[in-house]
Design a protein around this motif. Structure first.
Motif, PDB file in Angstrom:
ATOM      1  N   GLU A 197       0.826  -1.206   0.000  1.00 18.25           N
ATOM      2  CA  GLU A 197       0.000   0.000   0.000  1.00 18.25           C
ATOM      3  C   GLU A 197       0.864   1.261   0.000  1.00 18.25           C
ATOM      4  O   GLU A 197       0.563   2.225  -0.695  1.00 18.25           O
ATOM      5  CB  GLU A 197      -0.925  -0.010   1.212  1.00 18.25           C
ATOM      6  CG  GLU A 197      -2.020   1.045   1.143  1.00 18.25           C
ATOM      7  CD  GLU A 197      -3.113   0.845   2.173  1.00 18.25           C
ATOM      8  OE1 GLU A 197      -3.982   1.735   2.252  1.00 18.25           O
ATOM      9  OE2 GLU A 197      -3.099  -0.181   2.887  1.00 18.25           O
ATOM     10  N   GLY A 233       2.308   1.911  -3.388  1.00 19.70           N
ATOM     11  CA  GLY A 233       1.326   2.392  -4.346  1.00 19.70           C
ATOM     12  C   GLY A 233       1.205   3.901  -4.401  1.00 19.70           C
ATOM     13  O   GLY A 233       0.601   4.447  -5.336  1.00 19.70           O
ATOM     14  N   HIS A 234       1.800   4.589  -3.420  1.00 28.70           N
ATOM     15  CA  HIS A 234       1.727   6.050  -3.381  1.00 28.70           C
ATOM     16  C   HIS A 234       3.052   6.700  -3.781  1.00 28.70           C
ATOM     17  O   HIS A 234       3.236   7.900  -3.571  1.00 28.70           O
ATOM     18  CB  HIS A 234       1.304   6.516  -1.983  1.00 28.70           C
ATOM     19  CG  HIS A 234      -0.094   6.098  -1.622  1.00 28.70           C
ATOM     20  ND1 HIS A 234      -1.211   6.757  -2.084  1.00 28.70           N
ATOM     21  CD2 HIS A 234      -0.542   5.062  -0.858  1.00 28.70           C
ATOM     22  CE1 HIS A 234      -2.292   6.159  -1.617  1.00 28.70           C
ATOM     23  NE2 HIS A 234      -1.922   5.131  -0.873  1.00 28.70           N
TER      24      HIS A 234
END
Length: 273
Positions: A184, A187-188
């Protein structure tokens, strides 16, 4: 109507400015430095005289005049004693830091968030809240550490993913991260996970308020860290490992985070019996 705080008496501004630089230069965090200076300003307004005209008895009388919780009194007196210990090397002062009363830390009062509170926050429609809650409740990060997470701080070794955490006082530590959290974060992108105006990232206060609005009344973001510490110790029994993950200098600090269930205490006694 705007209520303004009274100005500190003459003679305080320059030494407080110098002391602030000393604290920051010695590695104290911005939050700790702000707390120390705020206490000193309160003290200066109370005694209403210059810093070099204050005596030890003034410090004691100031403390005695307030009905404070133990930890509040401890913080106040430590702030004043620390300032005069620093100042005594540069000025003729009337306060003897060694004679300023010391206050023991209060008994541990852990306040872990329960599973329902964490689950509620995990349902937030805001991805920032959901991820910040995971970082605090699943790997034990402080709100200030959550604010400073960057994608480029993820590292991979033979055992999986870890995160370089930028902790209090500029100290960094490496904390193992579950695969799902690592994915996660990746993903940024490689930059700040929570961009903002505080040196490129959001402030600790901002992320704390954001998460706090998703938690039940009376439950703070720091309670998620208490929850991690309690669950980690219950499942491993390894206080030193929990201490290292949390970034505490002393296991005594870690003990203050642990809400040990009655059944765990009973199991200890019955194991011996």
């Amino acid at each position: 109507m705007v209520i303004r705080k009274a100005l500190v008496p003459g003679g305080w501004d320059a030494p407080l400015g110098d002391y602030r630089l000393h604290l920051l230069g010695s590695g104290r965090s911005i939050a700790t430095t702000r707390l120390r200076i705020d206490w000193l300003r309160r003290f200066a307004r109370a005694v209403d005289r210059g810093p070099w005209d204050v005596e030890t008895v003034d410090v004691i009388e100031w403390s005695a005049a307030h009905v404070w919780a133990r930890d509040t009194r401890r913080s106040a007196l430590q702030s004043v004693a620390g300032f005069y210990a620093w100042a005594s090397e540069r000025h003729a002062v009337g306060v003897d830091p060694s004679r300023v009363p010391t206050v023991r830390a209060s008994a541990p009062a852990p306040r872990p968030a329960d599973a329902a509170a964490i689950a509620r926050a995990r349902l937030s429609p805001d991805w920032r809240v959901r991820l910040a809650v995971r970082l605090a409740s699943e790997i034990g990060l402080r709100r200030g550490e959550v604010a400073k997470v960057r994608g480029c701080d993820l590292v991979r070794d033979l055992h999986g993913w870890s995160l370089i955490v930028h902790g209090k006082g500029g100290k960094a530590r490496t904390v193992p991260v579950p695969e799902s959290i690592a994915v996660e974060i990746q993903g940024h992108g490689p930059g700040w996970l929570f961009p903002g105006a505080d040196s490129g990232h959001v402030s600790a206060e901002w992320i704390g308020r954001l998460v706090g609005r998703a938690l039940p009344r009376g439950v703070t973001m720091h309670a998620l860290r208490h929850s991690f510490a309690t669950r980690a110790y219950e499942r491993t029994g390894d206080l030193v490992a929990v201490q290292r993950v949390l970034g505490h200098e002393s296991p005594q600090t870690t003990l203050r985070y642990l809400a040990i269930a009655d059944e765990t205490l009973r199991a200890v006694v019955e194991a011996v019996a």
